[in-house]
Scaffold this motif. Sequence first.
Motif, short mmCIF file in Angstrom:
data_model
loop_
_atom_site.label_atom_id
_atom_site.label_comp_id
_atom_site.label_asym_id
_atom_site.label_seq_id
_atom_site.Cartn_x
_atom_site.Cartn_y
_atom_site.Cartn_z
N THR A 28 0.83 -1.20 0.17
CA THR A 28 0.06 0.40 -0.27
C THR A 28 0.92 1.30 0.07
O THR A 28 0.41 2.45 -0.72
CB THR A 28 -0.74 -0.23 1.41
N VAL A 45 -7.97 2.65 3.08
CA VAL A 45 -7.09 3.16 3.82
C VAL A 45 -7.56 4.48 3.88
O VAL A 45 -8.06 5.62 2.67
CB VAL A 45 -5.61 3.21 3.26
N PHE A 66 -2.11 8.51 7.32
CA PHE A 66 -2.45 7.15 6.34
C PHE A 66 -3.58 6.55 7.76
O PHE A 66 -2.11 5.84 8.72
CB PHE A 66 -2.17 6.99 5.43
N LEU A 92 0.78 4.01 -3.29
CA LEU A 92 0.69 5.88 -2.68
C LEU A 92 1.57 6.49 -3.20
O LEU A 92 1.73 7.42 -3.79
CB LEU A 92 0.52 5.78 -0.83
N ALA A 107 -5.62 5.74 -1.61
CA ALA A 107 -6.29 5.48 -0.11
C ALA A 107 -7.43 4.32 -0.29
O ALA A 107 -7.59 3.92 -0.07
CB ALA A 107 -5.88 6.60 0.36
#
Length: 324
Positions: free
Chosen positions: A136, A267, A301, A140, A262
């Motif tokens: 992840t 997220v 995040f 990003l 996200a």
Amino acid sequence: MSDLQLPAKDVDILLAAAVAAPSMHNTQPWRFAVQGHVIDVLLDDSRTLPAEDPTGRAMRIAAGAATFNLRCAAESLGYGTWLGLAPYPEEPDLLARIVVEPTSTPDEELRDLAGQIPRRHTGRGPSGADPLPQSTRVALVQAAYAEGAELTWLDEPEVRAVLEMVVDTDLREIRDWRRRAERAHWVGGERVEDGVPSKALGPRSSSYPAAVRDLGTRPLDRMRQETSFEAHPNLAVLSTASDEPADQVAAGLALERVLLTATRDGVTASFLNQPLEFDDLRRKVQRLTRQPGHAHMIIRFGQGRTSEGTARRPVADFLDKEQP
């Protein structure tokens, strides 16, 4: 219906997606001019934040985020887009000029992200304790890079340094009634079209400093429920190599691509930008990344539920009245 003009229903979809973008205190500081297949994104000078955003940088970032949403919505309708950022120095209010044309080679990534626009909200609540998966984090970073920006993850010492700057900004604000008054104008109470209503503020942190910004200024908002936030927040800094108006708009495009990515990956995101509102602290934040450039956003995040979304004005309110 003439091919020289975008269909009205498509214009409505494009602009509804654009105005769903985030903006500082949900001021929605943009307007749009539509001529044929060209859409101009302009600043709305009636929605400035002279105390907290005196240079207009946050407004330009917001306009960039709106521009990215418009590009995604265009792909979902079968259009492609070409754009120029801050194309004319003599027209400082014109931040992006977008050409929208039918395409036979759609951008599947943008089309996919278009579905995340109504789901994206600022996550002002606590996050789970687990760190974000490395995949992840990489996704990003790649999202920011695709729009010409850098997303730098902060390690624990740098996170603590940011939190110390948060304390510094709070101390500075004690002596600055203009900033407090400006925020009170946009935050708290019942909001039906703009600003941040009390119900969207989320809980207060039971510890201080915390990696969540408490926007509450009204007595009732300062008495909201408290809860524990994560002890080891996932913070990242979004920056660009230069800091001209076009770079700030580009930072907004990168920001929204990151936020929608996200959202797609489950997220949440919120902002801890108060150090960036002071030039000396903004430079310190950039130095924490160990990269040259200019910091534009500090993003937290996490894994959890987003706070309640904030309202938007009707699309018709954003159309430039000077346009036919």
